[in-house]
Enzyme design. Sequence first.
Site, short mmCIF file in Angstrom:
data_model
loop_
_atom_site.label_atom_id
_atom_site.label_comp_id
_atom_site.label_asym_id
_atom_site.label_seq_id
_atom_site.Cartn_x
_atom_site.Cartn_y
_atom_site.Cartn_z
N PRO A 86 0.97 -1.61 -0.18
CG PRO A 86 0.16 -1.17 2.60
CD PRO A 86 0.86 -1.73 1.65
CB ALA A 88 -0.03 8.10 0.42
CB THR A 165 0.06 0.27 8.48
OG1 THR A 165 -0.17 0.24 6.83
CG2 THR A 165 1.95 1.27 8.35
CG HIS A 256 5.62 3.77 6.53
ND1 HIS A 256 4.53 3.42 7.22
CD2 HIS A 256 5.03 4.67 5.55
CE1 HIS A 256 3.58 3.43 7.12
NE2 HIS A 256 4.21 5.44 5.82
NE ARG A 259 6.98 7.52 2.68
CZ ARG A 259 6.70 8.57 1.53
NH1 ARG A 259 7.96 7.97 0.59
NH2 ARG A 259 6.44 9.54 0.76
N GLY A 288 10.81 -3.28 0.72
CA GLY A 288 11.58 -2.37 1.07
C GLY A 288 12.63 -2.61 0.62
N GLY A 289 13.67 -1.80 -0.82
CA GLY A 289 14.61 -2.15 -1.11
C GLY A 289 14.68 -2.73 -1.43
CB VAL A 290 11.99 -6.06 -3.40
CG1 VAL A 290 12.11 -6.30 -4.77
CG2 VAL A 290 12.07 -6.51 -1.92
N GLY A 310 6.31 -0.98 -3.50
CA GLY A 310 6.19 0.20 -3.74
C GLY A 310 6.58 0.83 -4.13
#
Lengths: 371, 371, 371, 371
Positions: A86, A88, A165, A256, A259, A288-290, A310
């Site tokens: 997810p 925004a 989250t 996150h 962030r 994260g970071g893929v 994301g």
Amino acid sequence: MSSVSCCASRASFSRLEDFESLAEKRLPSDVWEYYSFPSDGFTLQENKRAFQRYRLLPRVLRDVSTVDTAATVLGSRLDMPVAISPTAHHSLAHPDGEKATAKGAASANTAFVVSSLANYSMEDIAQAAPQGVRGFHLIPQKDPGRTTELLRRAEGAGYTAIWLTVDHHGRPASLMESAEGVRLPNLSFGDAPMEFRSSEFNAYMRDNLKKPVTWDDVVWLRKNTQLKIVLKGILSAEDAKEAVKVGVDGICVSNHGGRQLDGVPATIDALPDIIRAVDGKADVYVDGGVRSGTDVLKALALGARCVFVGRPVLWGLACNGAEGVQQVLQLLKEQLKLAMAQAGCSRVSDIKPSLIVHESYYLHGCHCPGS
Amino acid sequence: MSSVSCCASRASFSRLEDFESLAEKRLPSDVWEYYSFPSDGFTLQENKRAFQRYRLLPRVLRDVSTVDTAATVLGSRLDMPVAISPTAHHSLAHPDGEKATAKGAASANTAFVVSSLANYSMEDIAQAAPQGVRGFHLIPQKDPGRTTELLRRAEGAGYTAIWLTVDHHGRPASLMESAEGVRLPNLSFGDAPMEFRSSEFNAYMRDNLKKPVTWDDVVWLRKNTQLKIVLKGILSAEDAKEAVKVGVDGICVSNHGGRQLDGVPATIDALPDIIRAVDGKADVYVDGGVRSGTDVLKALALGARCVFVGRPVLWGLACNGAEGVQQVLQLLKEQLKLAMAQAGCSRVSDIKPSLIVHESYYLHGCHCPGS
Amino acid sequence: MSSVSCCASRASFSRLEDFESLAEKRLPSDVWEYYSFPSDGFTLQENKRAFQRYRLLPRVLRDVSTVDTAATVLGSRLDMPVAISPTAHHSLAHPDGEKATAKGAASANTAFVVSSLANYSMEDIAQAAPQGVRGFHLIPQKDPGRTTELLRRAEGAGYTAIWLTVDHHGRPASLMESAEGVRLPNLSFGDAPMEFRSSEFNAYMRDNLKKPVTWDDVVWLRKNTQLKIVLKGILSAEDAKEAVKVGVDGICVSNHGGRQLDGVPATIDALPDIIRAVDGKADVYVDGGVRSGTDVLKALALGARCVFVGRPVLWGLACNGAEGVQQVLQLLKEQLKLAMAQAGCSRVSDIKPSLIVHESYYLHGCHCPGS
Amino acid sequence: MSSVSCCASRASFSRLEDFESLAEKRLPSDVWEYYSFPSDGFTLQENKRAFQRYRLLPRVLRDVSTVDTAATVLGSRLDMPVAISPTAHHSLAHPDGEKATAKGAASANTAFVVSSLANYSMEDIAQAAPQGVRGFHLIPQKDPGRTTELLRRAEGAGYTAIWLTVDHHGRPASLMESAEGVRLPNLSFGDAPMEFRSSEFNAYMRDNLKKPVTWDDVVWLRKNTQLKIVLKGILSAEDAKEAVKVGVDGICVSNHGGRQLDGVPATIDALPDIIRAVDGKADVYVDGGVRSGTDVLKALALGARCVFVGRPVLWGLACNGAEGVQQVLQLLKEQLKLAMAQAGCSRVSDIKPSLIVHESYYLHGCHCPGS
């Protein structure tokens, strides 16, 4: 090498970073900075660097005449163990926003977790790609009745999982002029204001969202929905054990995207302790970071059932709408397929811990003199 | 993100380094170099780098609806576990010198340790902010009567602790034209010269200050004052144990901000051994390299009761006088508050060792092939 | 901070690197490159970097009212535990060559080991500073009678030790036009050619020097002189034990300043294993990469009895002749003195292993979560 | 220092990188990129960096009056333990292609493994240097009869070993215009198309090559030829054990020069586990990142019987044809000879594990305070 043709740019993109570069050019700078936040983040960079510190130990001469990347995640069959986290405000990347993302995800036969901060209603998003697999990222309301209403809407619209989250504590990204007035139809009720950053909306948010969200809310949620429940943002073994205890179905190891609290571990580094703590009693995911198929292979070798991405999806969306989303996912799938073949794996279940070694095994192994 | 409005510059400062940059612009270059000394120091940089090598492991879904940063340090209640280390010559940063610093500290409801090399008398500084919590950094005199006189003055002016700097051995910073003639009213007596760097003053210093200061002086001090005693500059477990043995109340793990012996450990790295050696028999503080609220959180998680900051306060003072000092402290407090919320801590006593992990746990953990 | 006034440049030099910079400006480029060889050497840089990886753990509140750097090395009392390693061709740095170096060393009350590749005869060098402490670096001859003759000359000229360089295998530095025709009066006999790089001289060298030099030569040497014997260039524990077995008085841990086999350990890193292997049965020295008083302090804390410097002395010689040599040594002594005071050592015998910690203790210590 | 005179450039080359620079200038950019692929490869760089992380511990005062680099590899006596790995398309570097490479290898008295993607037939290559030691890199065909035909040709042309590349899974390097139309006479049969990248050829390849190649093919090969069999591309102990089990004669630890799966270990780092797994039951070789004589010495000290080089030979070929190949090999031999002398080894059998230490022994050894 795997590559996808990015129609909008007529270029052949062989790395996710190609989408990143093009997205940076196309997006207004405030939107780019919002997506990329925080510019000086240690953890943001560490998420990516950490993947580079793991080494793959391929097995040779295996029968990899066919390579199948299919995976089952929370009961849904996906074409690949890569799905969408997810995030925004997809409307800032493309006018069709989350509707386009949902179409792209469905074309790639994988799952999309819709944020509560989506710019289209969860029903509109579901309708845009009815056959897609979808989760809904819930923000609990002070009024439990309203939370229940959100759950019922998600159930009614064919969402299969509720994501919570758990690592968000109001570290705001930079202001976004471009976001003035965008709608947030999954956060407000009745005739409440829905326009982001209007003063009425900010007051509405402050007055209606539950804060803080605690373990009690997870217990309440478990009792009030039959949907699968995933907690996103767990980094410690202690919290992972608690999550299992209260009966969640999945845990997404996440910071996150760097962030929130800076200086936390990279998610791929935090993953092994969580895997051990959960001990098979729930699915464990990681985001994260893929940025490549070998990153996916590494995460799976360490025990993740699925990885989530994301920002790369937002880049695809900005570059080429629904098709761009599908291209990003397709590229990851092709890279994963090649990496699996090179590593001697013809199915996802062949991806075992013995495929991966941390660089410390080579960098810090003690070869003593004379030994 | 936390930020404070810096009136003098009308800018919103969200990082201590924003004050640093502005201070560098405003200060005469010799003063800037004196504060920043030594320009090629390994330890100076290491103090900051070392904090980055610790990772925070936040706990989620805790009730952090209120976050309270209050701390009790040497019997005084402070609004935050961050106070001001003794540093010399505040008049070079602002005409009101230590009087402004004292006001800023008092506005932020925290403590200020006044240096013997202050440019205002300890009485004037006390009067500038009578409600403030103050320590006095003592330089022992050859004549014990004069040391006693300094102790009596400190007691009379409402100072609550005597700080002894134990790691100073005459490695002078660069010469400072700007410092010619500034007054040092806490170092001389009667009609002795008080102007810094006059030849009479240098001779006076050479003839009257006790050199070297040894453990015997600490024992003498313990017998001759009821004030709390803090030793600043301890780096070894052996010295920490000796300090406990002679009855000090606090130990500040410090390397003099990297200004003395270069090549010593970063203070945050030296802290755990000291905590173990002291074993709760005295307070342990740390200074050196603290630049953010997460640094404070890390120091507390490792066992420090309070952190002290030196240079950042001088930057605030140079930028905006008493208000700048208060802004620097306020920013650290806001950052700490956010970091505590993100880490799942609503009180300082919730900050536990389990919140922190050294990066070596991730970088050098051996994930052997097949394990 | 310690500094010496460099007359020739009228500048105040506070770091050895100040001499290095000036020497680079003054010397012909081929000479500079010869001294600095090899420009791409890993070990050359590693020697210096390795010192930075050790941390000092000072002791405070000790009585360091006087600090005495005096040391006894091979029976000679020196003002400091820093002496001069054998290096070739001092005439290329200054017309007075090794005579000036000997004067500088004697002024600083420390020892000078004269290379067989010196440009003045060992007798002339001795006469230039009769009170100085001198060693002679011997190159064995095929004809043992001639080696004996060199030993008798060294004994007659008041040399107290014979140094044997055991790590030289013909990796030549760059050619040197500036060296054409310089004399090498300690390498040839009778009316043999003595001009460096003349074809007759090269042939003479090839025909007369013993090659290879083996342990048998050390045994022969032990039997044929009463002078102390030092082996320079040992890096392995195995060789150190053999050296003790054949009865040498000292071992200098050295990698020839990074000029021979590249990729060997930094000397300070190799030192601890040698100390353990020798177990007090001979003196252990170290050279390579020493650039400051804290480097000296670290080497001594790890167990070296004395450190030797090569290139820094050549820089001093190039900058300011005998006086420059003395200034370089004086600067190291002042830096050592300050570092000893800061570390709480008033005598060289106070420098103990507990003063030093490898950075790995801090960088790789495992602070496990929850521990 | 060792150096060879490179006729074509009239320069004296003392490092392999000198050949690399000149080759880059001479070759068409697409050919250069093909040889250097992949430009962003982690493993490509890691292969070289990893060698730098091993330290040599030389032994001194040994009799190295003669140094002999001769080695026996798969029953053939070579002048040095360095030979040539199979690489494709030598005609792109020089018109005489593999015929020139074979001549260069024979002049240096070492072995050359001819690729199936060679641009000359294995018979022509054999005839160009009949006395040379040659292996043939086989690509199995779908039709076992055709594979048998290739084996018979190799046997008939005096090849002594069959090499099977086991780590190739179709990660293609960049397209090469320069390669259009070059011949591949060892891949096709009868009147099949032999021109690279013609559409007929691509179809022919797709239809005739066996894919995937598995352990069954190795077993078949073992039964169908008396030549020695070497598997190239093994990185895991598990595969090495399987290779021994099916009866191969040699294993070449390789990651295809970083051209296939990125993120695998450097070959020199992967070597020790393979040596342990094989336990003397087969020869173990290594290729990837070897750029100097000390690299060769390190690989041998870790247990390799021979190292293979790929790109450096192509550089020599591009610079100077057969003579360039011989110069590259000669330079490696001279560098190895000097390094052996410096390390105290007069024969290859003197190169023992005690000569080598991983940098972690020095960088991460824990020197605890007070120990």
